[in-house]
Design a protein around this motif. Structure first.
Motif, PDB file in Angstrom:
ATOM      1  N   ALA A  52       0.626  -1.132  -0.050  1.00 15.27           N
ATOM      2  CA  ALA A  52      -0.046  -0.127   0.006  1.00 15.27           C
ATOM      3  C   ALA A  52       0.731   1.187  -0.189  1.00 15.27           C
ATOM      4  O   ALA A  52       0.543   2.262  -0.727  1.00 15.27           O
ATOM      5  N   VAL A  53       1.802   1.046   0.783  1.00 10.88           N
ATOM      6  CA  VAL A  53       2.897   2.335   0.861  1.00 10.88           C
ATOM      7  C   VAL A  53       3.426   2.542  -0.544  1.00 10.88           C
ATOM      8  O   VAL A  53       3.701   3.748  -1.033  1.00 10.88           O
ATOM      9  N   ARG A  54       3.913   1.533  -1.100  1.00 14.44           N
ATOM     10  CA  ARG A  54       4.847   1.594  -2.378  1.00 14.44           C
ATOM     11  C   ARG A  54       3.815   2.146  -3.310  1.00 14.44           C
ATOM     12  O   ARG A  54       4.000   3.043  -4.125  1.00 14.44           O
ATOM     13  N   THR A  55       2.478   1.730  -3.292  1.00 13.45           N
ATOM     14  CA  THR A  55       1.606   2.378  -4.369  1.00 13.45           C
ATOM     15  C   THR A  55       1.164   3.731  -4.069  1.00 13.45           C
ATOM     16  O   THR A  55       1.243   4.379  -5.276  1.00 13.45           O
ATOM     17  N   LEU A  56       1.238   3.869  -2.879  1.00 18.58           N
ATOM     18  CA  LEU A  56       0.870   5.379  -2.592  1.00 18.58           C
ATOM     19  C   LEU A  56       2.115   6.382  -3.150  1.00 18.58           C
ATOM     20  O   LEU A  56       2.037   7.469  -3.785  1.00 18.58           O
ATOM     21  N   LEU A  57       3.388   5.874  -2.904  1.00 18.52           N
ATOM     22  CA  LEU A  57       4.646   6.612  -3.488  1.00 18.52           C
ATOM     23  C   LEU A  57       4.528   6.631  -4.906  1.00 18.52           C
ATOM     24  O   LEU A  57       4.730   7.743  -5.513  1.00 18.52           O
ATOM     25  N   TYR A  58       4.221   5.590  -5.541  1.00 21.63           N
ATOM     26  CA  TYR A  58       4.318   5.600  -7.042  1.00 21.63           C
ATOM     27  C   TYR A  58       2.946   6.696  -7.595  1.00 21.63           C
ATOM     28  O   TYR A  58       3.254   7.428  -8.420  1.00 21.63           O
ATOM     29  N   ILE A  59       1.599   6.777  -6.861  1.00 17.37           N
ATOM     30  CA  ILE A  59       0.720   7.897  -7.110  1.00 17.37           C
ATOM     31  C   ILE A  59       1.312   9.256  -6.972  1.00 17.37           C
ATOM     32  O   ILE A  59       0.963   9.760  -7.827  1.00 17.37           O
ATOM     33  N   LEU A  60       2.070   9.552  -5.884  1.00 19.39           N
ATOM     34  CA  LEU A  60       2.773  10.644  -5.713  1.00 19.39           C
ATOM     35  C   LEU A  60       3.668  10.883  -6.973  1.00 19.39           C
ATOM     36  O   LEU A  60       3.751  12.102  -7.410  1.00 19.39           O
ATOM     37  N   LEU A  61       4.591   9.953  -7.342  1.00 26.02           N
ATOM     38  CA  LEU A  61       5.559   9.862  -8.384  1.00 26.02           C
ATOM     39  C   LEU A  61       4.868  10.412  -9.838  1.00 26.02           C
ATOM     40  O   LEU A  61       5.198  10.891 -10.738  1.00 26.02           O
ATOM     41  N   ILE A  62       3.427  10.087  -9.911  1.00 23.46           N
ATOM     42  CA  ILE A  62       2.800  10.391 -11.202  1.00 23.46           C
ATOM     43  C   ILE A  62       2.062  11.763 -10.898  1.00 23.46           C
ATOM     44  O   ILE A  62       2.173  12.620 -11.732  1.00 23.46           O
ATOM     45  N   ALA A  72      -7.550   8.383 -14.128  1.00 27.01           N
ATOM     46  CA  ALA A  72      -7.176   7.651 -15.471  1.00 27.01           C
ATOM     47  C   ALA A  72      -5.699   7.345 -15.732  1.00 27.01           C
ATOM     48  O   ALA A  72      -5.217   6.426 -16.215  1.00 27.01           O
ATOM     49  N   TRP A  73      -4.981   8.209 -14.937  1.00 32.09           N
ATOM     50  CA  TRP A  73      -3.487   7.997 -15.086  1.00 32.09           C
ATOM     51  C   TRP A  73      -2.983   6.774 -14.493  1.00 32.09           C
ATOM     52  O   TRP A  73      -1.653   6.480 -14.758  1.00 32.09           O
ATOM     53  N   ALA A  74      -3.714   5.931 -13.816  1.00 29.18           N
ATOM     54  CA  ALA A  74      -3.147   4.738 -13.168  1.00 29.18           C
ATOM     55  C   ALA A  74      -2.954   3.710 -14.157  1.00 29.18           C
ATOM     56  O   ALA A  74      -1.993   2.793 -13.952  1.00 29.18           O
ATOM     57  N   VAL A  75      -3.450   3.847 -15.535  1.00 28.25           N
ATOM     58  CA  VAL A  75      -3.180   2.697 -16.559  1.00 28.25           C
ATOM     59  C   VAL A  75      -2.042   2.938 -17.476  1.00 28.25           C
ATOM     60  O   VAL A  75      -2.043   2.497 -18.470  1.00 28.25           O
ATOM     61  N   ILE A  76      -1.504   4.365 -17.310  1.00 31.55           N
ATOM     62  CA  ILE A  76      -0.727   4.923 -18.336  1.00 31.55           C
ATOM     63  C   ILE A  76       0.549   4.614 -18.012  1.00 31.55           C
ATOM     64  O   ILE A  76       1.036   5.124 -17.216  1.00 31.55           O
ATOM     65  N   PRO A  77       1.046   3.876 -19.194  1.00 32.04           N
ATOM     66  CA  PRO A  77       2.450   3.538 -19.176  1.00 32.04           C
ATOM     67  C   PRO A  77       3.355   4.674 -19.665  1.00 32.04           C
ATOM     68  O   PRO A  77       3.153   5.404 -20.581  1.00 32.04           O
ATOM     69  N   PHE A  78       4.157   5.018 -19.052  1.00 32.21           N
ATOM     70  CA  PHE A  78       5.458   5.933 -19.393  1.00 32.21           C
ATOM     71  C   PHE A  78       6.515   5.577 -20.238  1.00 32.21           C
ATOM     72  O   PHE A  78       7.007   6.149 -20.937  1.00 32.21           O
ATOM     73  N   ALA A  79       7.053   4.272 -19.638  1.00 34.55           N
ATOM     74  CA  ALA A  79       8.147   3.740 -20.328  1.00 34.55           C
ATOM     75  C   ALA A  79       8.026   2.368 -20.273  1.00 34.55           C
ATOM     76  O   ALA A  79       7.044   1.922 -19.435  1.00 34.55           O
ATOM     77  N   PRO A  80       8.744   1.250 -20.935  1.00 33.43           N
ATOM     78  CA  PRO A  80       8.632  -0.303 -20.654  1.00 33.43           C
ATOM     79  C   PRO A  80       8.349  -0.484 -19.028  1.00 33.43           C
ATOM     80  O   PRO A  80       9.501  -0.229 -18.407  1.00 33.43           O
ATOM     81  N   LEU A 130     -11.661   4.618 -20.925  1.00 38.35           N
ATOM     82  CA  LEU A 130     -12.757   5.162 -21.326  1.00 38.35           C
ATOM     83  C   LEU A 130     -13.920   5.372 -20.380  1.00 38.35           C
ATOM     84  O   LEU A 130     -14.484   6.466 -20.085  1.00 38.35           O
ATOM     85  N   ALA A 131     -13.904   4.396 -19.460  1.00 39.49           N
ATOM     86  CA  ALA A 131     -15.054   4.335 -18.397  1.00 39.49           C
ATOM     87  C   ALA A 131     -14.940   5.493 -17.299  1.00 39.49           C
ATOM     88  O   ALA A 131     -15.847   6.215 -17.033  1.00 39.49           O
ATOM     89  N   ILE A 132     -13.754   5.779 -17.109  1.00 37.31           N
ATOM     90  CA  ILE A 132     -13.113   6.824 -16.021  1.00 37.31           C
ATOM     91  C   ILE A 132     -13.408   8.075 -16.597  1.00 37.31           C
ATOM     92  O   ILE A 132     -13.985   8.735 -15.959  1.00 37.31           O
ATOM     93  N   THR A 133     -12.867   8.098 -17.763  1.00 33.21           N
ATOM     94  CA  THR A 133     -13.028   9.711 -18.514  1.00 33.21           C
ATOM     95  C   THR A 133     -14.572  10.108 -18.808  1.00 33.21           C
ATOM     96  O   THR A 133     -14.786  11.021 -18.901  1.00 33.21           O
ATOM     97  N   SER A 134     -15.350   8.903 -19.002  1.00 34.24           N
ATOM     98  CA  SER A 134     -16.926   9.246 -19.195  1.00 34.24           C
ATOM     99  C   SER A 134     -17.494   9.840 -17.947  1.00 34.24           C
ATOM    100  O   SER A 134     -18.381  10.275 -17.957  1.00 34.24           O
ATOM    101  N   MET A 135     -16.883   9.650 -16.733  1.00 32.99           N
ATOM    102  CA  MET A 135     -17.200  10.169 -15.519  1.00 32.99           C
ATOM    103  C   MET A 135     -17.227  11.515 -15.305  1.00 32.99           C
ATOM    104  O   MET A 135     -17.684  12.190 -14.471  1.00 32.99           O
ATOM    105  N   GLY A 136     -16.116  12.116 -15.977  1.00 31.92           N
ATOM    106  CA  GLY A 136     -15.633  13.763 -16.140  1.00 31.92           C
ATOM    107  C   GLY A 136     -16.874  14.627 -16.284  1.00 31.92           C
ATOM    108  O   GLY A 136     -17.008  15.644 -15.544  1.00 31.92           O
TER     109      GLY A 136
END
Lengths: 221, 338
Positions: free
Chosen positions: B14-24, B100-108, B123-129
């Motif tokens: 959980a901590v690692r995921t939170l750090l990644y989220i911050l990093l994005i 929506a940025w959760a699934v966006i790849p930046f590099a391999p 598609l689903a998440i952006t349709s919520m906007g």
């Protein structure tokens, strides 16, 4: 209680609460928004069942499109919640049997005596793709049912448009193809006028000519 | 001590995921701030003006000053507003733009969630906007805001269909909904990018993306000259800034998706050059520049013209092209679309 079960109860509680609010909310816009929340919680529950395709399509279609149009209509209607309430007693004789029927059906299914509830689905292997499995079944085993459903939907769309479309006689509709074909020469006329100082126009020989030109061009419109 | 270690082991993912989220999210929010600066500068130069040049060297601190200004301002809630929904509007606007940025790849391998349904999720998440806009417009209890909300709802729903069909073409070519796989399918130089076999879909996606983000020339939801500022006319301070942030985050998101699906993501245009994040950033910046360029170039569409373009031009174009791609894939020329 493991994490997944906790998630299930969390989303199920939200779903039930939102469903209840859909019925009892005074404002129809609030009710529609609670329905959105209910759809979203239901999608989360499907996600827990590893039916990710259905879950995402539920959000995409119902939350992202259907409910937006629903809100669109509900917002524009001028609904008085108190006047709606007066009809409750009139509709009660119809509503009660329907509610009772639904309750009985739910008891029969959940009671597991006559219609045994299906056992909990076994965890699926890691490589299993719900999307792929659904597509394979839909386009092979159930392809005719699928196509028939699609045609029925198409007929419903055509019927809905045919029933509601009225061409207004007084509408100032312009054909877009004609709009696109318009050239600069059709609309715009550049006049060449001599430069003159203020107060000199009266004595200028070209001024009456220029004025007549401008008048004729405005007359053409 | 053993208990503490166990607890840490359980909490670490959980901590690692939170750090990644911050990093994005931190670079994303910074890019949003400097995208507003870039927009004002670029449009300024296009219109032979200087743009912001007072705060900091060449106006580089202008976004910071704007943020501070917005933070200090009071959030005014109109007396006739629906209070809860009025506050919920901006939140619902910004949350999908960030989620929506959760699934966006930046590099391999540089992706928060390498989901097999990534494209569908986006598609689903952006349709919520659209809910942010619709709720804000309705809850403001103002005619202008309400008109903006209705326009936005109709517009976004119309263009989502064309956008979805454009994505169907991409997933047919890539045979996958996983964004990383879609990028890997375009390996081998810029002539392998999906932009060539799917060129009409690329155009439809890009233009529909401009419409989805309510940007000029499709900004009828705001329409300063017609309905003041549309759905956010009653908002002030940080509540307004949330809409602003959401619009720019969505712009970057659409640019990133265009890059991933049509322009080869992090892949270099020539096979002998190394791939990497730099290419991804360059391509996203290029698409973002197009957004700004459109705004400086085109006058606003009329509402009925927007509807016509979406329903009568884009949807037929995408449908025809999907069928064409499907037919080509059945012949021996299938390598053209793979």
């Amino acid at each position: 209680m493991n994490f997944q079960a906790a998630l299930f109860y969390f989303f199920a509680a939200i779903l039930l609460g939102a469903g209840l609010r859909v019925i009892i909310a005074r404002n129809p816009v609030h009710a529609a928004l609670y329905l959105v929340l209910a759809f979203f919680s239901a999608a989360s529950l499907w996600m827990l069942l590893e039916a990710e395709f259905l879950a995402i399509v539920l959000v995409l279609v119902y939350v992202g499109a259907v409910m937006v149009l629903f809100l669109f209509v509900v917002m524009m209607l001028d609904i008085d919640p108190d006047r709606l309430r007066q009809n409750v007693w009139r509709y009660l004789p119809v509503a009660l049997p329907v509610a009772l029927l639904i309750a009985v059906e739910m008891v029969l299914i959940l009671g597991a005596r006559y219609f045994a509830a299906a056992p909990a689905p076994a965890p699926l292997p890691a490589g299993y793709s719900n999307t792929k499995a659904l597509g394979e079944v839909l386009y092979t085993q159930y392809v005719y049912a699928f196509e028939v459903a699609a045609v029925i939907l198409l007929a419903a769309i055509v019927a809905a448009i045919a029933l509601t479309m009225r061409r207004r006689k007084d509408s100032k509709y312009i054909d877009p193809a004609r709009q696109v074909r318009v050239h600069k020469e059709d609309r715009l006329r550049v006049l060449k006028m001599k430069v003159s100082r203020y107060g000199e126009e009266m004595h200028d020989h070209d001024a009456p000519h220029g004025g007549a030109d401008a008048a004729s061009s405005s007359g053409e419109r | 001590m053993a208990d503490l270690g166990l607890a840490w082991e359980a909490a670490w993912p959980a901590v690692r995921t939170l750090l990644y989220i911050l990093l994005i999210l931190v670079p994303l929010v910074l890019s949003v701030a400097y995208l507003t600066y870039a927009e004002r500068k670029i449009i300024g130069y296009m219109q032979v003006r200087l743009g912001p040049n007072r705060v900091g060297y060449k106006g580089l601190l202008q976004p910071i000053a704007d943020v501070v200004k917005l933070l200090m301002k009071e959030i005014i809630i109109p007396s006739g507003a629906s209070r809860g929904l009025f506050i919920l509007g901006p939140v619902l606007s910004i949350a999908p733009a960030l989620a929506a940025w959760a699934v966006i790849p930046f590099a391999p391998g540089w992706v928060l969630s390498n989901s097999d349904a990534g494209l569908l999720y986006v598609l689903a998440i952006t349709s919520m906007g659209v809910y942010g806009v619709v709720i804000a417009g309705w809850a403001s209890n103002s005619k202008y805001a309400f008109l903006g909300a209705l326009r936005s709802a109709a517009q976004i729903v119309s263009y989502e269909i064309a956008m979805g069909f454009a994505l169907v073409g991409v997933l047919m070519a890539a045979q996958s909904l996983n964004l990383s796989h879609i990028v890997e399918g375009q390996t081998g130089g810029f002539w392998h990018w999906y932009v060539w076999p799917l060129f009409p879909l690329f155009l439809v996606y890009l233009i529909a993306g401009v419409a989805e983000t309510n940007r000029a020339p499709f900004d009828v939801a705001e329409g300063e000259s017609e309905i003041v500022a549309g759905f956010h006319v009653e908002y002030s301070g940080m509540a307004f800034a949330m809409f602003f942030l959401a619009e720019y985050a969505n712009m970057i998101l659409i640019s990133a998706l265009t890059t991933l699906m049509f322009l080869g993501g992090w892949l270099s245009p020539l096979p002998f050059l190394p791939d990497g994040l730099l290419w991804w950033l360059l391509k996203v910046a290029f698409v973002l520049f197009l957004f700004l360029w459109f705004r400086a170039t085109f006058p606003r569409y009329r509402y009925d013209q927007i509807m016509r373009l979406g329903w009568k031009v884009f949807i037929p174009v995408t449908l025809v092209w999907i069928v064409l791609v499907g037919l080509v894939m059945q012949t021996r020329y299938a390598y053209l679309v793979h």
